[in-house]
Each structure stands twice: as C-alpha cells, then as structure tokens.
Write a protein that holds these residues in place. Structure first.
Motif, PDB file in Angstrom:
ATOM      1  N   ASP A  39       0.826  -1.210   0.000  1.00  0.00           N
ATOM      2  CA  ASP A  39       0.000   0.000   0.000  1.00  0.00           C
ATOM      3  C   ASP A  39       0.861   1.262   0.000  1.00  0.00           C
ATOM      4  O   ASP A  39       0.567   2.221  -0.709  1.00  0.00           O
ATOM      5  N   LEU A  40       1.913   1.245   0.801  1.00  0.00           N
ATOM      6  CA  LEU A  40       2.803   2.404   0.867  1.00  0.00           C
ATOM      7  C   LEU A  40       3.358   2.740  -0.513  1.00  0.00           C
ATOM      8  O   LEU A  40       3.347   3.895  -0.938  1.00  0.00           O
ATOM      9  N   ILE A  41       3.803   1.718  -1.226  1.00  0.00           N
ATOM     10  CA  ILE A  41       4.373   1.926  -2.565  1.00  0.00           C
ATOM     11  C   ILE A  41       3.300   2.410  -3.538  1.00  0.00           C
ATOM     12  O   ILE A  41       3.501   3.385  -4.269  1.00  0.00           O
ATOM     13  N   ILE A  87       9.754   6.171   8.814  1.00  0.00           N
ATOM     14  CA  ILE A  87       8.784   5.472   9.661  1.00  0.00           C
ATOM     15  C   ILE A  87       9.499   4.782  10.810  1.00  0.00           C
ATOM     16  O   ILE A  87       9.108   4.902  11.977  1.00  0.00           O
ATOM     17  N   ALA A  88      10.562   4.052  10.483  1.00  0.00           N
ATOM     18  CA  ALA A  88      11.311   3.328  11.513  1.00  0.00           C
ATOM     19  C   ALA A  88      11.940   4.286  12.521  1.00  0.00           C
ATOM     20  O   ALA A  88      11.862   4.066  13.732  1.00  0.00           O
ATOM     21  N   GLU A  89      12.544   5.358  12.050  1.00  0.00           N
ATOM     22  CA  GLU A  89      13.188   6.315  12.958  1.00  0.00           C
ATOM     23  C   GLU A  89      12.170   6.989  13.876  1.00  0.00           C
ATOM     24  O   GLU A  89      12.412   7.130  15.081  1.00  0.00           O
ATOM     25  N   ALA A  90      11.027   7.393  13.323  1.00  0.00           N
ATOM     26  CA  ALA A  90      10.003   8.047  14.143  1.00  0.00           C
ATOM     27  C   ALA A  90       9.442   7.092  15.192  1.00  0.00           C
ATOM     28  O   ALA A  90       9.253   7.466  16.356  1.00  0.00           O
ATOM     29  N   ALA A  91       9.182   5.875  14.792  1.00  0.00           N
ATOM     30  CA  ALA A  91       8.652   4.891  15.742  1.00  0.00           C
ATOM     31  C   ALA A  91       9.663   4.595  16.841  1.00  0.00           C
ATOM     32  O   ALA A  91       9.322   4.592  18.031  1.00  0.00           O
ATOM     33  N   THR A 121      12.163  -0.067  -4.995  1.00  0.00           N
ATOM     34  CA  THR A 121      13.470   0.543  -4.743  1.00  0.00           C
ATOM     35  C   THR A 121      13.502   2.039  -5.026  1.00  0.00           C
ATOM     36  O   THR A 121      14.564   2.654  -4.954  1.00  0.00           O
ATOM     37  N   HIS A 122      12.363   2.615  -5.317  1.00  0.00           N
ATOM     38  CA  HIS A 122      12.308   4.063  -5.568  1.00  0.00           C
ATOM     39  C   HIS A 122      12.845   4.792  -4.331  1.00  0.00           C
ATOM     40  O   HIS A 122      12.513   4.440  -3.201  1.00  0.00           O
ATOM     41  N   ARG A 128      13.252   6.114   1.566  1.00  0.00           N
ATOM     42  CA  ARG A 128      13.268   7.209   2.538  1.00  0.00           C
ATOM     43  C   ARG A 128      12.094   7.118   3.495  1.00  0.00           C
ATOM     44  O   ARG A 128      12.255   7.304   4.710  1.00  0.00           O
ATOM     45  N   LEU A 129      10.901   6.851   2.960  1.00  0.00           N
ATOM     46  CA  LEU A 129       9.718   6.728   3.818  1.00  0.00           C
ATOM     47  C   LEU A 129       9.855   5.583   4.812  1.00  0.00           C
ATOM     48  O   LEU A 129       9.505   5.732   5.989  1.00  0.00           O
TER      49      LEU A 129
END
Length: 82
Positions: A15-17, A48-52, A37-38, A43-44
């Motif tokens: 869904d994200l892609i 997401i991982a860094e914010a979480a 691989t875009h 980056r997204l």
C-alpha cells in the motif's frame, strides 16, 4: 490521533508503494512503474522506523517487499535499528 499509545507499528509496503507512487500494480498499463526501490519509498521506510523508534515503538513490515529475500534483510534492519 490515537486515544491510547500503541506499542507497535505495522506498515504494509504494498500500500505504501502504491499510494506514494500513485501506481496500481495490477494495472498492466502502469504496473511497470511500481518500484519498491524508488528513493522516496526507501526514505519513507527509514523515516517510519526512525520516528517509531524515537518513541520506543516496535516496527513491523509486511507485504511483498518483506517477503522477498532481497528486501527482507533491508526491512529487518529498519525494524530493529536504534
């Protein structure tokens, strides 16, 4: 906004892609534009991982990207990085 803080975050790469790139992967005319691989997608995922993790929230990844051996390692690193 959530009324109770969550202890985990599960995001769906398919869904994200599709939503980020505005590409329907089952549409023959534009499916070739579906690109996990875009740079925007990578980056997204990192954002997401860094914010979480900044809020001590576990991150899970599901979807084709997590199932593909080539990308499983990348997603695993994002999910566990500090």
């Amino acid at each position: 906004m959530f009324s109770h803080p969550s202890r985990f975050l599960q995001h769906r790469t398919n869904d994200l892609i599709q939503y980020t790139l505005a590409v329907d992967r089952v549409n023959e005319k534009i499916a070739h534009l579906y690109e996990p691989t875009h740079p925007a997608i990578l980056r997204l995922l990192r954002m997401i991982a860094e914010a979480a993790h900044a809020h001590h929230i576990w991150v899970g990844v599901c979807g084709e990207m997590a199932e593909t051996s080539r990308w499983f390692r990348f997603c695993s690193v994002l999910a566990w990085m500090n």
